[in-house]
Scaffold this active site. Sequence first.
Site: not given
Length: 266
Positions: A16, A79, A157, A191
Amino acid sequence: MSETPRLYSHAIGVFDSGVGGLSVLRAVRAALPHEDLVYVADSGHAPYGDKSPQHITQRTLHVGQWLALNGVDAITIACNTATVVAAQALREQTHLPVVAIEPAIKPAVALTQSGAIGVLATQQTVQSSSVARLIAQHAQGVAVHLQACAGWVEQVEAGALDDVQTEALVRAHVTPLLEKGCDTLVLGCTHYPFLTPLLRRVAGPGVTLLDPAQAVARELVRRLGPRPARSTRGQTWFLSSGNLSQAQRVIGQLWGHAVAVAPLPE
Ligand code: DGL
């Protein structure tokens, strides 16, 4: 062929732009408990979603080629952004099976009662021809509202899954979809499943959240076909192109226990 020894043998590669693909990795781990898995977080280059298609393609090919040279039997693109921009280029570059996640628009169309669905994704994903094609193929008679969710990837993140700033960003992007009558929201970026408790609170109990991670894991199992039986539990290795102490902290947080993270060679 690499001149250096391969690091892995018959492992499965999963990658990803960053830590989001761990939401896919956990489904892959559950489906394939005896396989060795190599996870690459390209966090040094995240987010992909606001980068140029050229940059995303170059990173996807770099990571894919590194995995191929180091002994994986299949590559999973965890992703959506890399899929819609660069899956085709990677498939042309490798002989390995490439399994790629894409937004779950077709299942969302099948589930909606209100006739309106929302697709939460990155800027590159919402403006991609792949998403336009999915809508044209599967969404006749249903209103599809595309929503680019600026800032969400950065919050995940950083491991900030439910702080004040993340909640403000989530409310800003989800509320307009609720006002348009969407009863089904596609999590079109890997995410976003890590924001599920917050999304659930903001969207309310009547809204369905769709994450295709398990479908990706099933497709990977199908593409791998029968494999030699192994009695041991599979290993899981983690690599990152970003700051390693942050990667170790956030991957440990999202994966559920402390892990070692190695640097991804440039
Ligand atoms: N997890 C990636 C996706 O599924 C995020 C892309 C990004 O880094 O912006 O699209």
